[in-house]
Motif scaffolding. Sequence first.
Motif, mmCIF file in Angstrom:
data_model
loop_
_atom_site.group_PDB
_atom_site.id
_atom_site.type_symbol
_atom_site.label_atom_id
_atom_site.label_comp_id
_atom_site.label_asym_id
_atom_site.label_seq_id
_atom_site.Cartn_x
_atom_site.Cartn_y
_atom_site.Cartn_z
ATOM 1 N N TRP A 54 0.840 -1.185 0.000
ATOM 2 C CA TRP A 54 0.000 0.000 0.000
ATOM 3 C C TRP A 54 0.880 1.241 0.000
ATOM 4 O O TRP A 54 1.825 1.345 0.769
ATOM 5 C CB TRP A 54 -0.892 -0.007 1.239
ATOM 6 N N ASN A 55 0.552 2.165 -0.873
ATOM 7 C CA ASN A 55 1.221 3.461 -0.892
ATOM 8 C C ASN A 55 0.181 4.527 -0.563
ATOM 9 O O ASN A 55 -0.822 4.645 -1.259
ATOM 10 C CB ASN A 55 1.838 3.735 -2.262
ATOM 11 N N SER A 56 0.401 5.270 0.499
ATOM 12 C CA SER A 56 -0.580 6.279 0.910
ATOM 13 C C SER A 56 -0.129 7.705 0.614
ATOM 14 O O SER A 56 -0.835 8.645 0.966
ATOM 15 C CB SER A 56 -0.912 6.122 2.397
ATOM 16 N N ARG A 57 1.027 7.867 -0.012
ATOM 17 C CA ARG A 57 1.496 9.211 -0.350
ATOM 18 C C ARG A 57 1.908 9.254 -1.816
ATOM 19 O O ARG A 57 2.692 8.411 -2.255
ATOM 20 C CB ARG A 57 2.680 9.601 0.528
ATOM 21 N N PRO A 58 1.397 10.219 -2.579
ATOM 22 C CA PRO A 58 1.799 10.291 -3.983
ATOM 23 C C PRO A 58 3.280 10.648 -4.108
ATOM 24 O O PRO A 58 3.886 11.187 -3.191
ATOM 25 C CB PRO A 58 0.915 11.407 -4.557
ATOM 26 N N ASP A 59 3.836 10.309 -5.250
ATOM 27 C CA ASP A 59 5.220 10.653 -5.572
ATOM 28 C C ASP A 59 6.255 9.959 -4.701
ATOM 29 O O ASP A 59 7.313 10.512 -4.422
ATOM 30 C CB ASP A 59 5.436 12.172 -5.545
ATOM 31 N N VAL A 60 5.947 8.756 -4.250
ATOM 32 C CA VAL A 60 6.898 7.946 -3.500
ATOM 33 C C VAL A 60 7.459 6.896 -4.459
ATOM 34 O O VAL A 60 6.725 6.276 -5.229
ATOM 35 C CB VAL A 60 6.232 7.269 -2.283
ATOM 36 N N TYR A 61 8.762 6.706 -4.406
ATOM 37 C CA TYR A 61 9.412 5.672 -5.199
ATOM 38 C C TYR A 61 9.583 4.445 -4.312
ATOM 39 O O TYR A 61 10.316 4.479 -3.324
ATOM 40 C CB TYR A 61 10.770 6.163 -5.723
ATOM 41 N N LEU A 62 8.874 3.362 -4.646
ATOM 42 C CA LEU A 62 8.924 2.132 -3.869
ATOM 43 C C LEU A 62 9.694 1.079 -4.647
ATOM 44 O O LEU A 62 9.595 1.011 -5.872
ATOM 45 C CB LEU A 62 7.510 1.631 -3.574
ATOM 46 N N HIS A 63 10.450 0.267 -3.934
ATOM 47 C CA HIS A 63 11.314 -0.701 -4.596
ATOM 48 C C HIS A 63 11.333 -2.013 -3.818
ATOM 49 O O HIS A 63 12.068 -2.155 -2.842
ATOM 50 C CB HIS A 63 12.729 -0.126 -4.696
ATOM 51 N N PRO A 64 10.502 -3.008 -4.230
ATOM 52 C CA PRO A 64 10.564 -4.327 -3.596
ATOM 53 C C PRO A 64 11.722 -5.133 -4.166
ATOM 54 O O PRO A 64 12.011 -5.063 -5.363
ATOM 55 C CB PRO A 64 9.217 -4.956 -3.974
ATOM 56 N N THR A 65 12.393 -5.866 -3.313
ATOM 57 C CA THR A 65 13.516 -6.712 -3.719
ATOM 58 C C THR A 65 13.416 -8.007 -2.929
ATOM 59 O O THR A 65 12.928 -8.015 -1.801
ATOM 60 C CB THR A 65 14.858 -6.020 -3.383
ATOM 61 N N PHE A 66 13.877 -9.106 -3.522
ATOM 62 C CA PHE A 66 13.982 -10.316 -2.716
ATOM 63 C C PHE A 66 15.345 -10.958 -2.923
ATOM 64 O O PHE A 66 15.997 -10.776 -3.945
ATOM 65 C CB PHE A 66 12.847 -11.314 -2.987
ATOM 66 N N TYR A 67 15.751 -11.697 -1.903
ATOM 67 C CA TYR A 67 16.979 -12.481 -1.895
ATOM 68 C C TYR A 67 16.555 -13.934 -1.818
ATOM 69 O O TYR A 67 15.791 -14.318 -0.937
ATOM 70 C CB TYR A 67 17.837 -12.123 -0.682
ATOM 71 N N LEU A 68 17.060 -14.760 -2.728
ATOM 72 C CA LEU A 68 16.682 -16.163 -2.797
ATOM 73 C C LEU A 68 17.871 -17.020 -2.381
ATOM 74 O O LEU A 68 18.948 -16.911 -2.964
ATOM 75 C CB LEU A 68 16.236 -16.511 -4.226
ATOM 76 N N TYR A 69 17.659 -17.870 -1.373
ATOM 77 C CA TYR A 69 18.696 -18.750 -0.823
ATOM 78 C C TYR A 69 18.291 -20.203 -1.013
ATOM 79 O O TYR A 69 17.113 -20.546 -0.935
ATOM 80 C CB TYR A 69 18.865 -18.512 0.679
ATOM 81 N N LEU A 108 15.920 -23.613 -10.836
ATOM 82 C CA LEU A 108 16.220 -23.931 -9.439
ATOM 83 C C LEU A 108 16.465 -25.419 -9.261
ATOM 84 O O LEU A 108 15.824 -26.248 -9.902
ATOM 85 C CB LEU A 108 15.067 -23.493 -8.538
ATOM 86 N N ASN A 109 17.394 -25.751 -8.383
ATOM 87 C CA ASN A 109 17.643 -27.140 -8.038
ATOM 88 C C ASN A 109 16.603 -27.591 -7.026
ATOM 89 O O ASN A 109 15.928 -26.759 -6.408
ATOM 90 C CB ASN A 109 19.060 -27.311 -7.484
ATOM 91 N N ASN A 110 16.476 -28.890 -6.840
ATOM 92 C CA ASN A 110 15.530 -29.387 -5.853
ATOM 93 C C ASN A 110 16.007 -29.028 -4.449
ATOM 94 O O ASN A 110 17.177 -28.776 -4.222
ATOM 95 C CB ASN A 110 15.327 -30.899 -5.996
ATOM 96 N N GLY A 111 15.065 -28.983 -3.518
ATOM 97 C CA GLY A 111 15.370 -28.679 -2.128
ATOM 98 C C GLY A 111 14.579 -27.484 -1.635
ATOM 99 O O GLY A 111 13.794 -26.873 -2.364
ATOM 100 N N LEU A 112 14.803 -27.150 -0.379
ATOM 101 C CA LEU A 112 14.118 -26.041 0.269
ATOM 102 C C LEU A 112 14.785 -24.723 -0.115
ATOM 103 O O LEU A 112 16.013 -24.616 -0.107
ATOM 104 C CB LEU A 112 14.152 -26.215 1.792
ATOM 105 N N HIS A 113 13.991 -23.734 -0.452
ATOM 106 C CA HIS A 113 14.482 -22.399 -0.783
ATOM 107 C C HIS A 113 13.832 -21.395 0.164
ATOM 108 O O HIS A 113 12.680 -21.549 0.561
ATOM 109 C CB HIS A 113 14.139 -22.053 -2.233
ATOM 110 N N ARG A 114 14.591 -20.381 0.524
ATOM 111 C CA ARG A 114 14.109 -19.329 1.419
ATOM 112 C C ARG A 114 14.166 -17.985 0.695
ATOM 113 O O ARG A 114 15.056 -17.747 -0.112
ATOM 114 C CB ARG A 114 14.954 -19.234 2.683
ATOM 115 N N VAL A 115 13.197 -17.125 1.002
ATOM 116 C CA VAL A 115 13.112 -15.799 0.397
ATOM 117 C C VAL A 115 13.136 -14.762 1.501
ATOM 118 O O VAL A 115 12.299 -14.796 2.410
ATOM 119 C CB VAL A 115 11.817 -15.651 -0.432
ATOM 120 N N SER A 116 14.101 -13.846 1.440
ATOM 121 C CA SER A 116 14.124 -12.683 2.327
ATOM 122 C C SER A 116 13.666 -11.479 1.522
ATOM 123 O O SER A 116 14.030 -11.328 0.356
ATOM 124 C CB SER A 116 15.532 -12.439 2.879
#
Length: 169
Positions: A54-69, A108-116
């Motif tokens: 949710w963005n409640s203020r106009p003119d905000v630059y939002l940047h989602p990123t994820f790290y995959l392990y 992706l290889n088989n196994g458990l993967h985590r996302v931060s």
Amino acid sequence: EASSSQTELAWNDPTSAPGDEEARLLRVDVRPAGGSSSDPITIHTPCVIEFEYWNSRPDVYLHPTFYLYNEQGILICSTGPTYFPNWREKTFPTGLIRSWCNIPGDLLNNGLHRVSVHFAKNDQTLFRKEDALSFEVHDTASKRDGWYGEWKGAIRPMFDWDSEIVSSD
């Protein structure tokens, strides 16, 4: 095993969601492309990691990123929408925004993967949630012509290969 997976994380009360009064993460999930977060993912399955915020203020630059392990704790990759011109360095309007990343099958290889999850607002870190998601990638014998066994490495892409006869007897 199913008990090790957490394929969706959502906050029912927006005031308790990570972020601040201007931007909050409401949901993040991982799922097979075209499927739901409860569907299985195999080594051949293209999948999607999706954010709703949710963005409640106009003119905000939002940047989602994820790290995959992977399950050995090795960082496979980190990614965000930096290289995509529709949103690069552009501000967002107010409202609910959905962003997603497509991960191709046969990567992706088989196994458990985590996302931060890492979330920035106006180029400043707003929050980081370690191990926000986890999901199992299941091995399958399909496309292997009978050979089945563990492949070494953090990823297992299906590169294009070919052969030709250079000379024969």
